[in-house]
Design a protein around this motif. Structure first.
Motif, PDB file in Angstrom:
ATOM      1  N   SER A  31      42.720  73.690  47.965  1.00 10.68           N
ATOM      2  CA  SER A  31      43.188  74.382  46.772  1.00 10.68           C
ATOM      3  C   SER A  31      44.463  73.724  46.266  1.00 10.68           C
ATOM      4  O   SER A  31      45.089  72.909  46.966  1.00 10.68           O
ATOM      5  N   ALA A  32      44.860  74.105  45.065  1.00 10.55           N
ATOM      6  CA  ALA A  32      46.129  73.591  44.538  1.00 10.55           C
ATOM      7  C   ALA A  32      47.289  74.015  45.426  1.00 10.55           C
ATOM      8  O   ALA A  32      48.253  73.265  45.612  1.00 10.55           O
ATOM      9  N   GLU A  33      47.197  75.231  45.993  1.00 10.60           N
ATOM     10  CA  GLU A  33      48.244  75.697  46.899  1.00 10.60           C
ATOM     11  C   GLU A  33      48.295  74.848  48.172  1.00 10.60           C
ATOM     12  O   GLU A  33      49.374  74.491  48.656  1.00 10.60           O
ATOM     13  N   ASP A  34      47.111  74.530  48.717  1.00 13.78           N
ATOM     14  CA  ASP A  34      47.062  73.645  49.884  1.00 13.78           C
ATOM     15  C   ASP A  34      47.747  72.320  49.590  1.00 13.78           C
ATOM     16  O   ASP A  34      48.471  71.770  50.433  1.00 13.78           O
ATOM     17  N   CYS A  35      47.495  71.792  48.412  1.00 13.91           N
ATOM     18  CA  CYS A  35      47.969  70.444  48.073  1.00 13.91           C
ATOM     19  C   CYS A  35      49.463  70.380  47.815  1.00 13.91           C
ATOM     20  O   CYS A  35      50.045  69.286  47.841  1.00 13.91           O
ATOM     21  N   CYS A  36      50.092  71.513  47.561  1.00  7.85           N
ATOM     22  CA  CYS A  36      51.521  71.506  47.239  1.00  7.85           C
ATOM     23  C   CYS A  36      52.395  71.767  48.449  1.00  7.85           C
ATOM     24  O   CYS A  36      53.569  71.408  48.455  1.00  7.85           O
ATOM     25  N   ALA A  37      51.853  72.382  49.518  1.00 10.71           N
ATOM     26  CA  ALA A  37      52.677  72.820  50.641  1.00 10.71           C
ATOM     27  C   ALA A  37      53.042  71.662  51.561  1.00 10.71           C
ATOM     28  O   ALA A  37      52.289  70.703  51.712  1.00 10.71           O
ATOM     29  N   GLN A  38      54.197  71.772  52.195  1.00 12.59           N
ATOM     30  CA  GLN A  38      54.713  70.781  53.143  1.00 12.59           C
ATOM     31  C   GLN A  38      55.086  71.510  54.418  1.00 12.59           C
ATOM     32  O   GLN A  38      55.904  72.424  54.406  1.00 12.59           O
ATOM     33  N   SER A  39      54.494  71.097  55.555  1.00 14.55           N
ATOM     34  CA  SER A  39      54.673  71.840  56.803  1.00 14.55           C
ATOM     35  C   SER A  39      55.888  71.403  57.604  1.00 14.55           C
ATOM     36  O   SER A  39      56.379  72.149  58.454  1.00 14.55           O
ATOM     37  N   MET A  40      56.373  70.191  57.391  1.00 15.34           N
ATOM     38  CA  MET A  40      57.542  69.688  58.112  1.00 15.34           C
ATOM     39  C   MET A  40      58.045  68.448  57.393  1.00 15.34           C
ATOM     40  O   MET A  40      57.364  67.891  56.525  1.00 15.34           O
ATOM     41  N   ALA A  41      59.238  67.998  57.773  1.00 12.77           N
ATOM     42  CA  ALA A  41      59.841  66.856  57.080  1.00 12.77           C
ATOM     43  C   ALA A  41      59.040  65.573  57.256  1.00 12.77           C
ATOM     44  O   ALA A  41      59.019  64.722  56.368  1.00 12.77           O
ATOM     45  N   ASP A  42      58.358  65.416  58.402  1.00 10.45           N
ATOM     46  CA  ASP A  42      57.604  64.193  58.660  1.00 10.45           C
ATOM     47  C   ASP A  42      56.296  64.125  57.881  1.00 10.45           C
ATOM     48  O   ASP A  42      55.701  63.054  57.771  1.00 10.45           O
ATOM     49  N   ALA A  43      55.820  65.255  57.393  1.00 19.28           N
ATOM     50  CA  ALA A  43      54.559  65.306  56.654  1.00 19.28           C
ATOM     51  C   ALA A  43      54.847  65.481  55.165  1.00 19.28           C
ATOM     52  O   ALA A  43      55.914  65.954  54.778  1.00 19.28           O
ATOM     53  N   SER A  44      53.894  65.095  54.340  1.00 20.78           N
ATOM     54  CA  SER A  44      54.043  65.232  52.887  1.00 20.78           C
ATOM     55  C   SER A  44      52.894  66.050  52.321  1.00 20.78           C
ATOM     56  O   SER A  44      51.795  66.055  52.871  1.00 20.78           O
ATOM     57  N   PRO A  45      53.124  66.726  51.208  1.00 19.42           N
ATOM     58  CA  PRO A  45      52.031  67.455  50.556  1.00 19.42           C
ATOM     59  C   PRO A  45      50.941  66.495  50.074  1.00 19.42           C
ATOM     60  O   PRO A  45      51.221  65.348  49.707  1.00 19.42           O
ATOM     61  N   VAL A  46      49.720  66.965  50.058  1.00 11.78           N
ATOM     62  CA  VAL A  46      48.613  66.136  49.576  1.00 11.78           C
ATOM     63  C   VAL A  46      48.852  65.726  48.132  1.00 11.78           C
ATOM     64  O   VAL A  46      48.575  64.581  47.730  1.00 11.78           O
ATOM     65  N   LYS A  47      49.388  66.636  47.333  1.00 15.24           N
ATOM     66  CA  LYS A  47      49.670  66.294  45.927  1.00 15.24           C
ATOM     67  C   LYS A  47      50.637  65.124  45.844  1.00 15.24           C
ATOM     68  O   LYS A  47      50.480  64.237  44.985  1.00 15.24           O
ATOM     69  N   TRP A  48      51.623  65.093  46.749  1.00 10.06           N
ATOM     70  CA  TRP A  48      52.568  63.982  46.740  1.00 10.06           C
ATOM     71  C   TRP A  48      51.866  62.678  47.122  1.00 10.06           C
ATOM     72  O   TRP A  48      52.117  61.637  46.518  1.00 10.06           O
ATOM     73  N   HIS A  49      50.978  62.712  48.128  1.00 11.34           N
ATOM     74  CA  HIS A  49      50.224  61.500  48.491  1.00 11.34           C
ATOM     75  C   HIS A  49      49.410  60.996  47.300  1.00 11.34           C
ATOM     76  O   HIS A  49      49.354  59.789  47.035  1.00 11.34           O
ATOM     77  N   LEU A  50      48.749  61.903  46.590  1.00  9.02           N
ATOM     78  CA  LEU A  50      47.943  61.515  45.431  1.00  9.02           C
ATOM     79  C   LEU A  50      48.803  60.850  44.370  1.00  9.02           C
ATOM     80  O   LEU A  50      48.393  59.872  43.730  1.00  9.02           O
TER      81      LEU A  50
END
Length: 428
Positions: A31-50
């Motif tokens: 979902s759009a919500e899934d793609c915007c969330a960031q779980s920790m500093a080492d990981a990035s949101p999917v939207k950011w990767h895109l």
């Protein structure tokens, strides 16, 4: 008849389309919500990767080679720059999940607009430097395809219900857990390692150079869940003698007692379960243990009376073997988490690629004669050559046409959210 240059342009354009489409397929279950969330500093949101993978082509290719270049949105130059100081400022990495605007729909339009402009450029560009940057951008995007999977897995694991990313497309592979690994012996001596010059290679894989190896043996298969569970049951997490000093402090500070994504079931009997991108499954003894830190991998090897291989030992064996193993088939729309599908090597058969990245005992450092590329793209690998260890072999999340024997992955010793496991080595 097409000229060789024109053939190259058509091949690169087709490959560009395949890789870019594969990235978007990975985001389809979210979902759009899934793609915007960031779980920790080492990981990035999917939207950011895109967005970032698109920023790479806009910034390093279109801006240089498009005659009438204009940015899709000037603000994106800062928002989606990762660590390229030669390009300009960056939005802080730990705050990428706060970038609620642009929304996902705008990021997808950004991708579409840059893709169209890139195809127009590839149709007429005969510049070797352009082709090289496009290939670098595609290899970079394939790295981010893997990061999309690792980062979304960590994000979903933070949800109390452990939701499924995508239903498994294969049944779990059943392999007898009693199958013992063989030891692949190497007489040692001088070996050549590093990129041989054919096909693509990142700058940190070069130059190819000579190393001297003492005689050693490498396990023909990965360490399994069942074997790692024996380490846990023997009190491996409670024996400081097995741990590096910094690793023991890390284990104590974070109360580590099992691999990341393992938990006890709430049913009577309380069996160990594992979170995968395809849902929660009971631990299968024959599957490879995954999501271990360097500290855990090293402690397990000590418990077994063995050690981790050096990256030179690993490559000396791997460079003569085929690139077969369980890797990401998402170029065809498929993906299987290591906890679900793992065709282990048969007894005595050597399979060094795929399934999980393998920690080595080698610090990530420059090869003799290493020189980073000129310009901002030279920041890609070289500046990270400190306080990291090398992993080899690729994983279930690595695109199958992205790995090679000379490929050097690297992470800090405490990193666990990547698909990382263990292959043992020993002196002979």
């Amino acid at each position: 008849m097409l000229t060789p240059v024109r053939n190259l342009e058509q091949h690169l354009a087709a490959r560009f389309s395949r890789v870019r489409s594969a990235t978007e397929r990975l985001a389809e279950p979210l979902s759009a919500e899934d793609c915007c969330a960031q779980s920790m500093a080492d990981a990035s949101p999917v939207k950011w990767h895109l967005a970032h993978t698109t920023w790479f082509f806009e910034t390093f290719v279109l801006e240089r080679f498009e005659s009438d270049f204009a940015p899709f949105d000037p603000a994106f130059r800062v928002l989606f720059n990762s660590y390229y100081h030669g390009v300009g400022a960056q939005h802080p990495r730990p705050q990428r999940g706060l970038i609620t605007r642009p929304d996902l729909a705008t990021v997808l339009r950004y991708r579409s607009a840059v893709d169209e402009r890139m195809q127009q450029l590839l149709a007429r560009c005969e510049d070797d430097a352009c082709h090289a940057l496009v290939e670098l951008g595609l290899q970079h995007e394939q790295q981010h395809q893997e990061l999309i999977l690792t980062d979304i897995k960590h994000l979903l694991s933070c949800h109390p219900l452990w939701p499924t990313y995508r239903a498994a497309e294969w049944p779990r592979a059943e392999v007898a857990s009693s199958a013992q690994p063989a030891w692949i012996s190497h007489f040692g001596g001088f070996e050549q390692i590093g990129h041989a010059g054919e096909g693509f290679g990142f700058d940190n894989e070069s130059p190819r150079h000579r190393v001297y190896l003492e005689p050693f043996a490498l396990s023909s298969r990965l360490v399994t869940n069942g074997e790692y569970l024996q380490f846990m049951q023997d009190g491996g997490y409670e024996q400081p003698a097995l741990w590096l000093a910094q690793g023991w402090d890390w284990r104590e500070a974070h109360a580590i007692h099992a691999p990341l994504y393992w938990r006890r079931s709430r049913d009577e009997g309380a069996v160990w379960q594992e979170f995968t991108l395809h849902g929660v499954v009971d631990i299968a003894p024959e599957q490879p243990v995954v999501h271990l830190s360097y500290f855990e991998a090293d402690a397990y090897a000590r418990w077994r009376g063995a050690r981790l291989p050096t990256e030179a030992e690993w490559e000396a064996v791997a460079q003569s073997l085929p690139l077969n193993g369980h890797m990401n088939g998402h170029m065809n729309g498929h993906f299987a988490d290591s906890g679900i599908h793992h065709p282990m090597a048969e007894h005595g058969a050597a399979r060094l690629f795929g399934n999980v990245w393998q920690w080595t005992r080698s610090s990530y450092e420059a090869y003799p004669g290493f020189a980073p590329a000129e310009g901002a793209v030279g920041e890609y690998n070289g500046k990270f050559m400190v306080n990291q260890y090398v992993l080899r072999g690729g994983s279930c999340a690595t695109p199958s046409d992205h790995i090679r024997a000379s490929y050097r992955n690297f992470f800090p010793t405490s990193a666990r959210w990547q698909f990382a496991g263990v292959r043992l080595a020993r002196d002979v």
